[in-house]
Write a protein that holds these residues in place. Structure first.
Motif, PDB file in Angstrom:
ATOM      1  N   ALA A   1       0.799  -1.221   0.000  1.00 22.97           N
ATOM      2  CA  ALA A   1       0.000   0.000   0.000  1.00 22.97           C
ATOM      3  C   ALA A   1       0.838   1.280   0.000  1.00 22.97           C
ATOM      4  O   ALA A   1       0.379   2.329   0.421  1.00 22.97           O
ATOM      5  CB  ALA A   1      -1.009   0.016   1.140  1.00 22.97           C
ATOM      6  N   THR A   2       2.067   1.179  -0.462  1.00 18.20           N
ATOM      7  CA  THR A   2       2.774   2.400  -0.854  1.00 18.20           C
ATOM      8  C   THR A   2       2.502   2.569  -2.338  1.00 18.20           C
ATOM      9  O   THR A   2       2.066   1.632  -3.014  1.00 18.20           O
ATOM     10  CB  THR A   2       4.288   2.293  -0.613  1.00 18.20           C
ATOM     11  OG1 THR A   2       4.782   1.145  -1.332  1.00 18.20           O
ATOM     12  CG2 THR A   2       4.593   2.138   0.868  1.00 18.20           C
ATOM     13  N   LEU A   3       2.770   3.780  -2.871  1.00 21.79           N
ATOM     14  CA  LEU A   3       2.459   3.986  -4.275  1.00 21.79           C
ATOM     15  C   LEU A   3       3.653   3.611  -5.148  1.00 21.79           C
ATOM     16  O   LEU A   3       4.796   3.614  -4.684  1.00 21.79           O
ATOM     17  CB  LEU A   3       2.011   5.434  -4.511  1.00 21.79           C
ATOM     18  CG  LEU A   3       0.536   5.583  -4.079  1.00 21.79           C
ATOM     19  CD1 LEU A   3       0.429   5.849  -2.604  1.00 21.79           C
ATOM     20  CD2 LEU A   3      -0.183   6.602  -4.918  1.00 21.79           C
ATOM     21  N   ASN A   4       3.368   3.294  -6.382  1.00 21.66           N
ATOM     22  CA  ASN A   4       4.446   2.849  -7.264  1.00 21.66           C
ATOM     23  C   ASN A   4       4.730   3.881  -8.357  1.00 21.66           C
ATOM     24  O   ASN A   4       4.140   4.976  -8.372  1.00 21.66           O
ATOM     25  CB  ASN A   4       4.121   1.465  -7.842  1.00 21.66           C
ATOM     26  CG  ASN A   4       2.877   1.501  -8.706  1.00 21.66           C
ATOM     27  OD1 ASN A   4       2.518   2.547  -9.262  1.00 21.66           O
ATOM     28  ND2 ASN A   4       2.217   0.358  -8.828  1.00 21.66           N
ATOM     29  N   ASP A   5       5.591   3.515  -9.281  1.00 21.94           N
ATOM     30  CA  ASP A   5       6.041   4.454 -10.317  1.00 21.94           C
ATOM     31  C   ASP A   5       4.907   4.959 -11.180  1.00 21.94           C
ATOM     32  O   ASP A   5       4.948   6.089 -11.674  1.00 21.94           O
ATOM     33  CB  ASP A   5       7.098   3.778 -11.204  1.00 21.94           C
ATOM     34  CG  ASP A   5       8.377   3.515 -10.412  1.00 21.94           C
ATOM     35  OD1 ASP A   5       8.511   4.101  -9.305  1.00 21.94           O
ATOM     36  OD2 ASP A   5       9.203   2.724 -10.882  1.00 21.94           O
ATOM     37  N   LEU A   6       3.901   4.115 -11.386  1.00 25.06           N
ATOM     38  CA  LEU A   6       2.790   4.532 -12.249  1.00 25.06           C
ATOM     39  C   LEU A   6       2.066   5.753 -11.685  1.00 25.06           C
ATOM     40  O   LEU A   6       1.391   6.474 -12.402  1.00 25.06           O
ATOM     41  CB  LEU A   6       1.793   3.379 -12.422  1.00 25.06           C
ATOM     42  CG  LEU A   6       2.298   2.178 -13.220  1.00 25.06           C
ATOM     43  CD1 LEU A   6       1.258   1.082 -13.212  1.00 25.06           C
ATOM     44  CD2 LEU A   6       2.634   2.588 -14.651  1.00 25.06           C
ATOM     45  N   ALA A   7       2.213   5.970 -10.380  1.00 22.54           N
ATOM     46  CA  ALA A   7       1.549   7.118  -9.752  1.00 22.54           C
ATOM     47  C   ALA A   7       2.311   8.411 -10.031  1.00 22.54           C
ATOM     48  O   ALA A   7       1.832   9.496  -9.728  1.00 22.54           O
ATOM     49  CB  ALA A   7       1.437   6.881  -8.253  1.00 22.54           C
ATOM     50  N   GLY A   8       3.501   8.255 -10.579  1.00 18.26           N
ATOM     51  CA  GLY A   8       4.312   9.435 -10.841  1.00 18.26           C
ATOM     52  C   GLY A   8       5.461   9.512  -9.866  1.00 18.26           C
ATOM     53  O   GLY A   8       5.416   8.921  -8.784  1.00 18.26           O
ATOM     54  N   GLU A   9       6.450  10.224 -10.260  1.00 17.86           N
ATOM     55  CA  GLU A   9       7.688  10.292  -9.498  1.00 17.86           C
ATOM     56  C   GLU A   9       7.488  10.764  -8.060  1.00 17.86           C
ATOM     57  O   GLU A   9       8.039  10.203  -7.134  1.00 17.86           O
ATOM     58  CB  GLU A   9       8.635  11.279 -10.192  1.00 17.86           C
ATOM     59  CG  GLU A   9      10.002  10.714 -10.474  1.00 17.86           C
ATOM     60  CD  GLU A   9      10.794  11.726 -11.279  1.00 17.86           C
ATOM     61  OE1 GLU A   9      11.525  12.487 -10.634  1.00 17.86           O
ATOM     62  OE2 GLU A   9      10.630  11.764 -12.521  1.00 17.86           O
TER      63      GLU A   9
END
Length: 910
Positions: A302-310
């Motif tokens: 549940a941390t965000l990944n690269d697809l969410a943006g830098e």
RNA sequence: GGGCUUGUAGCUCAGUUGGCUAGAGCGCUUGCUUUACACGCAAGAUGUCGGCGGUUCGAGUCCGUCCAGGCCCACCA
């Protein structure tokens, strides 16, 4: 035979007898075709568990049922075991690893499993040993663990068969994901909790109409990077002309189509929904309907990944929410945020919000759903209390497929192998079997394990050797299956109860699409399900570690004895309602044991024990000619109490049974019969008969109470010579109330007299209590040498004359003198069987006495007026049944006599 | 939002198919080393049966309604 100690000490009794039972293998459940089977499988406690009050309640009930079944001559099996508890065990071990600065991936699967086994080996027996302290009469030789080799084979077999029968499939769907355990969960493992949060309003710019915006409401701005559309209701005139046009997703900047979908609630927020198919169940469905792309912007934790943006990569979901709002503000797209409370799903085990997440999982369509419903609807399986049937049926009517795979290591690894290097989505590359492929080197096994409940749902038969029973196990299954009763808490009605029913129906017979009623009857896993209440403290709060209001049952056992704990908790456990427990209850249970102990001690002190080894022996010492009202009465009260217990077992009214035993023994037997015995025992001619009656009562009380308080009853059974060295109390079949009454009446003790006697005793006791009241009122309660005068009411001469000695003893008087005239100035009380006068050598306060009598008179007048009014009401006389009218007439007559008597007394005082 | 469940003495609970003056245990008050038991004995006080309305000769009990707790289910972002 040693003399019984003054105060009962459970510590000297309980461990001794438990060991004796174990040594004699007294709880062995071996099929015996000559007997009726009675079976309970224990709800297997988690290996992570220690004994809680919930366990005490649950297992005491099971023990009562099993011990009672043995007494009824059934062959009983209580099958114990433990559950490997996948997620719970994982959580424990991973917590320990975290303290070492590691996680499970650092260890690797094999090392992790080694540690899990060590941990489970170390802990598995703790709770079972605690159950032994409680007195649980399980057949410990048959203890099963859900990770036993045989049990594992059963679980895998079930999987393989269900797969072959078309109930199991693999697929990429949205499931509930626990970001702490890093596994999918079933719907049932998610608990909805209301959470205070914010409802954010933001705006997306229209692509086709720059400078104009669409306002959108959301509680989860951190997912907007995964938006792939914006949806409005197709009939919403505010927006429907925009369908087919586009808006700009601000970051990462992209064009999103505006779509129309009826799932959108026009009333909610702005009426415009951002659609994030990867992170919301409803959005996922909308996405499917509109062929929307799915962008998963979350990592498993549940941390965000690269697809969410830098900016978002690696940021936790809650921090990302703030960050997204900041960014919207910076872009001028944020409108406002209002307080909002909504329901958020939490992982049952780790207590963190779950994430809807799309992943490859194994799913099960439930088998035999219709049959499972009809089994309960048609009463083949009965629920106590029956209202749980509705809850059960409601769930089955809305049943959804079960996500059975878990991304864990501790558990039953799914018996599916994939061809190495080939496409896992192609079924041609699958191998599914219990033993695995012949050429294992060319395959790799599925990494996931099964949901814990996908093993425990087989519990009623996998514990008895299913699916490959040995010869003995076949006999077991034939004899002990279907089991009789299941005792469990209602919170696992879906997790466990419903699923066990479906598993039994599917597996306990040859493969069949549909089952007839007869087949259902043979396959169901149990016949009765008793749902316990929840244990709460006196404020009604759930017992929990964090509140610190949960007593440790072992402390209570140490303080009050296991019997005391058992009796205390059962006496306050109304059927299917929550139980408010305090130490005082347990103390009361302990006190009851002590009372029992001392009544038996009194018997032992009172006279030599004759041959008590059988009921016939005891009854043969009865001398029916010597029976007086009290003897008749106590025997009758006993039979009534036993009958009440029998009804109690039929209805699973455990608290009423406990109270029934308590009231009979304490109030009838000890308070009255034993006291009367003291005069009888002084009389040589009455003595033996009285002792025989005591032996009889005590014997039946011990038998009746034994399932509730097994230790002390075993001890006393032997102390009073009811049993021999080679047997236990449980080896004696308990006589039921009609057997007992028949045997008694055959001795020549007339049945009909009992009703009269009982009524007489009630009157006699009232008379005695009024006399005691006079003593207390005139401060001579502690004197035993007072004199009473009495005049007898009509028809009661014989009763009073025959009980002079008893009355004297029970009241504490040295003289009881009949009189025709009221003695001058003596305070008096009027009862149906006569008027009693307290003789006081010192003068009585005439004024006070007059006042007291006047108060009584006024009370009587009121009742008389009431009765007269009723009896002169034509409607009442016409419509009420004769019995009721007769009753009212009798009452009026009695009260009138009493009134006269009081009048006389007042006049006498001058 | 839907469903279930509870409301009777200070506390925990009984109260059968509507029927005599609504019961028990604990707690409380008072008195008590009485031939088992002070983990005991005896006596006593305490009730708007959640509120209102209805059916009935009669309601704690049946019906309606409202109030207050508790639980479960449900995708309203």
């Amino acid at each position: 035979m040693s003399e019984i100690a003054k105060a009962y000490d459970p510590k000297l009794v309980e461990p001794k007898w438990y060991q004796a039972w174990l040594d004699a293998d007294a709880f062995g459940g071996i099929p015996d075709e000559k007997k009726e089977a009675f079976t309970i499988v224990i709800p297997p406690p988690n290996v992570t568990g220690v004994l809680t009050m919930g366990h005490v309640l649950n297992n005491t009930i099971q023990d009562i049922l099993v011990r009672r079944a043995r007494q009824e001559g059934k062959k009983a099996l209580w099958l114990p075991g433990t559950d490997h508890a996948g997620i719970a065990t994982h959580a424990r071990i991973e917590r320990k690893l975290r303290m070492e600065g590691k996680n499970r991936y650092d260890l690797g699967r094999e090392t992790f499993l080694k540690r899990a086994w060590e941990w489970s080996d170390e802990h598995r027996n703790i709770i079972l040993n605690q159950l032994q302290k409680l007195g649980s009469s399980c057949d410990w030789n048959r203890t099963v663990f859900t990770m036993d080799e045989k049990y594992v084979r059963a679980v895998l077999t079930a999987f393989v068969r269900l797969y072959e029968r078309g109930y199991i499939y693999r697929g990429k769907y949205m499931s509930k994901w626990c970001p702490v355990s890093l596994t999918a969960l079933s719907d049932e493992e998610v608990i909805m909790k209301p959470q205070k949060g914010l409802l954010y309003k933001m705006r997306y710019e229209l692509v086709e109409d720059p400078g104009n915006y669409l306002e959108i409401s959301t509680t989860r701005p951190e997912t907007l990077m995964g938006d792939t559309a914006v949806a409005v209701h197709p009939e919403d005139s505010r927006y429907n002309q925009l369908i087919g046009k586009h808006v700009w997703r601000p970051f990462p900047r992209a064009e999103l189509p505006i779509i129309g979908d009826e799932a959108v609630d026009r009333e909610f927020g702005t009426g415009v929904l951002k659609v994030t198919p990867a992170h919301d169940e409803m959005d996922f469905q909308i996405g499917q309907r509109h062929n929307l792309p799915v962008i998963d912007v979350f990592n498993p934790d549940a941390t965000l990944n690269d697809l969410a943006g830098e900016d978002f990569s690696g940021v936790d979901r809650f921090a990302a929410r703030k960050l997204a709002v900041e960014k919207l503000k910076a872009l001028g797209l944020f409108i406002d945020a209002e307080d909002y409370e909504n329901n958020v799903g939490f992982s049952e085990r780790t207590d963190v919000p779950i994430e809807p997440r799309i992943s490859e999982q194994w799913w099960m369509r439930y088998p035999k759903v219709e049959e499972a419903k009809s089994a309960v609807e048609n009463g083949l399986i009965k629920f106590y209390p029956s209202r749980w049937e509705k809850v059960y049926l409601h769930w089955l009517n809305n049943i959804r497929d079960w996500c059975i795979s878990r991304q864990l290591w501790w558990g039953h690894r799914i018996p599916v192998w994939y061809k190495k290097g080939e496409d896992r989505n192609n079924k041609d590359n699958w191998h599914i079997s219990v033993d695995g492929p012949q050429d294992p080197d060319n395959w790799e096994q599925e990494e996931d394990v099964l949901d814990t409940w996908a093993s425990s749902w087989l519990w009623p038969f996998a514990t008895m050797g299913w699916p490959n029973p040995s010869k003995e196990e076949s006999e077991d299954l034939n004899f002990f299956y279907p089991t009789s009763d299941l005792v469990t808490a209602p919170d696992i009605i879906f997790f466990w109860v419903a699923r066990m029913i479906m598993a039994g129906l599917e597996f306990m017979g040859p493969e069949k699409k549909k089952l007839a009623t007869e087949e259902i009857k043979e396959r169901i896993p149990f016949q009765n399900v008793y749902f316990t209440g929840m244990i709460r403290d006196l404020q009604g709060r759930k017992m929990s570690k964090s509140l610190g209001n949960s007593p440790d049952p072992l402390d209570l056992i140490d303080k009050f004895g296991a019997d005391g704990l058992r009796f205390g908790i059962m006496s306050v456990a109304p059927k299917g309602q929550d139980i408010l427990l305090s130490d005082e209850r347990v103390e009361q249970g302990r006190n009851f044991c002590n009372k029992l102990w001392n009544a038996c001690r009194f018997r032992q002190i009172s006279g030599k024990l004759e041959d008590n080894s059988s009921l016939d022996n005891i009854l043969s010492r009865f001398e029916p000619d010597l029976f007086d009202e009290y003897d008749h009465w106590i025997v009758n009260q006993l039979i009534k109490a036993i009958h009440q217990i029998e009804t109690g077992y039929d209805n699973y009214d455990f608290n009423l049974m406990a109270q029934g035993i308590y009231n009979f023994f304490w109030s009838d037997y000890c308070d009255w019969y034993l006291e009367v015995s003291k005069t009888k025992l002084k009389n040589e001619s009455l003595r033996d008969n009285c002792l025989a009656i005591q032996d009889f009562i005590l014997r039946q009380v011990l038998l009746t109470a034994h399932p509730y308080i097994p230790f002390i009853t075993e001890e006393l059974w032997h102390n009073l010579g009811y049993g021999d060295k080679h047997s236990f109390i449980q080896d004696h079949c308990i006589e039921n109330s009609s057997q007992l009454s028949n045997q008694i009446y055959q001795l020549g003790i007339e049945k009909d007299t009992h009703l009269v006697e009982a009524k007489n005793i009630d009157e006699l006791q009232l008379f005695i209590m009024r006399a005691r009241f006079l003593k207390a009122e005139y401060n001579v309660a502690n004197k035993r040498d007072v004199t009473f005068y009495y005049s007898v009411g009509e028809g009661y001469d014989e009763l009073v004359d025959g009980n002079i000695e008893n009355i004297k003893h029970l009241v504490g008087a040295s003289n009881l003198i009949a009189c025709d005239e009221a003695p001058e100035g003596a305070p008096a009380e009027v009862t149906r069987i006569g008027t009693i006068y307290l003789d006081l050598t010192s003068a009585v306060d005439v004024v006070a006495e007059k006042e007291r009598l006047n108060k009584e008179l006024i009370r009587l007048e009121k009742q008389i007026t009431g009765s007269e009014a009723r009896l002169s009401d034509v409607n009442f006389l016409n419509k009420a049944p004769e019995k009721v009218i007769q009753g009212a007439r009798e009452q009026l007559a009695t009260n009138k006599t009493k009134r006269e008597e009081f009048q006389k007394l007042i006049n006498n005082l001058g």
